[in-house]
Design an enzyme around this catalytic site. Sequence first.
Site, short mmCIF file in Angstrom:
data_model
loop_
_atom_site.label_atom_id
_atom_site.label_comp_id
_atom_site.label_asym_id
_atom_site.label_seq_id
_atom_site.Cartn_x
_atom_site.Cartn_y
_atom_site.Cartn_z
N HIS A 94 0.85 -1.15 0.01
CA HIS A 94 0.08 -0.11 0.01
C HIS A 94 0.92 1.40 0.00
CE1 HIS A 94 -2.83 -3.01 1.69
NE2 HIS A 94 -3.80 -2.51 1.46
N ASP A 167 -4.77 -6.32 -7.49
CA ASP A 167 -4.96 -5.74 -6.11
C ASP A 167 -5.18 -4.36 -6.33
OD1 ASP A 167 -5.12 -5.33 -3.27
OD2 ASP A 167 -3.03 -6.12 -3.19
#
Length: 444
Positions: A94, A167
Site C-alpha cells: 500500500h 490488487d
Amino acid sequence: MMAFGATGDPQLAYEFGLAMAREARAVGIHWTNSPVADVNSNPDNPIINTRSFGEDPAQVAEFVAACVRGLQEGGMIATLKHFPGHGDTEHDTHMGLPVLPFDARRLAALELVPFQAGIAAGAKAVMTAHIALPQLDPAGRPATLSAPILTGLLRQRLGFQGVIITDSMVMQGITDHYGAAASAVLAFEAGADVFLIAADFDDSFNSVLHALQSGRLSMTRLDESVRRVLLVKSWLGLDRSRVVEIEKISEIVAAPETEALADRISNASVTLLRNQGDLLPLPATAHLKIIAVSDEPNAEFGRALQHQLESRLAAVSLVRLSNESPRELVQAAAQAEAGEVIVLGIYLSIGAWKGKTGFSPALQELLAGAAVLPQPVITVAFGDPYVLAKLPATAAILTPYNGARVGEAAIARALTGEINLTGRLPVTIPGRYKIGEGLQLRSR
C-alpha cells in the site's frame, strides 16, 4: 487466518468457508478476495502477518485448499492472493513497491505451493501482488503489470484458467511508478481480467479503449477476459437468479450454528506458550486486572474479555492504554492491588498504510517491566504473535491471534480452564519459540 493454522485442522477452514459463503450469498455477495495464500515466512512482514495461515508452505497449502472448497461449495468465488506470494516482504505494498530477489526455483519451493493447491482445489480467481521480481521479469514491473508473471507463470506454467483480478490499483506499489492510464493498459496486457479500484476510472477505461482502437490490445484478448467473467457469473447462477430472498436473511446470517463454529475455531486456536507455576487455570476467587495495550486507541479492546470474566471470577477491572496515553496514566495502570493477577493484553495488528507497528516510550517501559511486577502477569498477544519476541517472559503467555470478540471470549475460557488448550504456533517467534510449539492443558 493464522488462528486456523494454530488449530492444525484444515476441516475448520473448510467449515468456515462454507459458512462464510452461505451468509454472504444470503445478502447478495458473490465474491470474496480470500483466502490469503501467502506463506508468512518473514516475521517482519507489516501487511500479511496473521492474514496468513502460517510459515510452512505445505501446511498453508492444506488450509488454502480446504477454505477454497468450502467457499465454492457454498457458491462463492474464492480468490487466491497475493500472487506470486507476498509473505517474505518487509514493506507494505500500500506504501511502496517491494523488490524481491527470488528466482523461479525459490518460488516453486515456497511461495507457489499454496497457490498450486488452491488452483487444484478449483479456485475461480487469483489476485495479483504489487511486488517486483526482476529474476522473473527483468523489466522490474510489479507482478500486476508483468506478462512473464501473470501469463507466463500463472496461466501457462501453473495452468490457471480462471479470473485474474489485480490488487487495488490505488496502492503506492503501483501509483508511485505508473499513472492510472498506463497501469490499466499494462495490467490488461499482462493478463489481468478485472481491475480492483482503479486510481482514476475514466482514465483507466479510456486508456484501455484507446489501446483497443489503436490495435495495441486485440479484441481476441478482450474476449478472453469477458468470457472468463461471464463463465464465473454463470457458475454463480446470476443468469438465472439475481436477487436474494430478503425474508431469509435473518435466519441465515449470524445463525447459532455459525456463532458456535466461530467459538469452536477460536477455542482450538488458543496457544499456551508458558504457564509458570501452573498459574492457569485461575481459581474462581481470583481478582483480575486487565491492562489492554494498543498502538491506536480503541474503546472495544478488552470489553468482551472483561464481560466474559466478570461472571467467572471474583473481581475484574479494565484499563485501556495506547500510544496516545500520557505517561502518568501508563505508570498508574501498572499499580495493582496485592493479590491481584494482571492480564497484559497486547493489541497490535497490521493494517493497510499503517507501516511498521510499535509502542510509545511510556508503553515500552511498562511492557519491559511486566516480568518484575510483584503480581503474577499473564501476557496475551491479541493479534500479532511476533510481538512476543520483544516482550519479557511473564508467568503465563498465550495468543489467540486476534483481538476480536470471539478471540477475547476464547481467552476468557482459557484463563478459567473451561476449554482444552491445544493450539500450536504455525510460525516461528524469533529467539523465543519454534513453529509447532504450544503447551497442552486440559480443561478442569
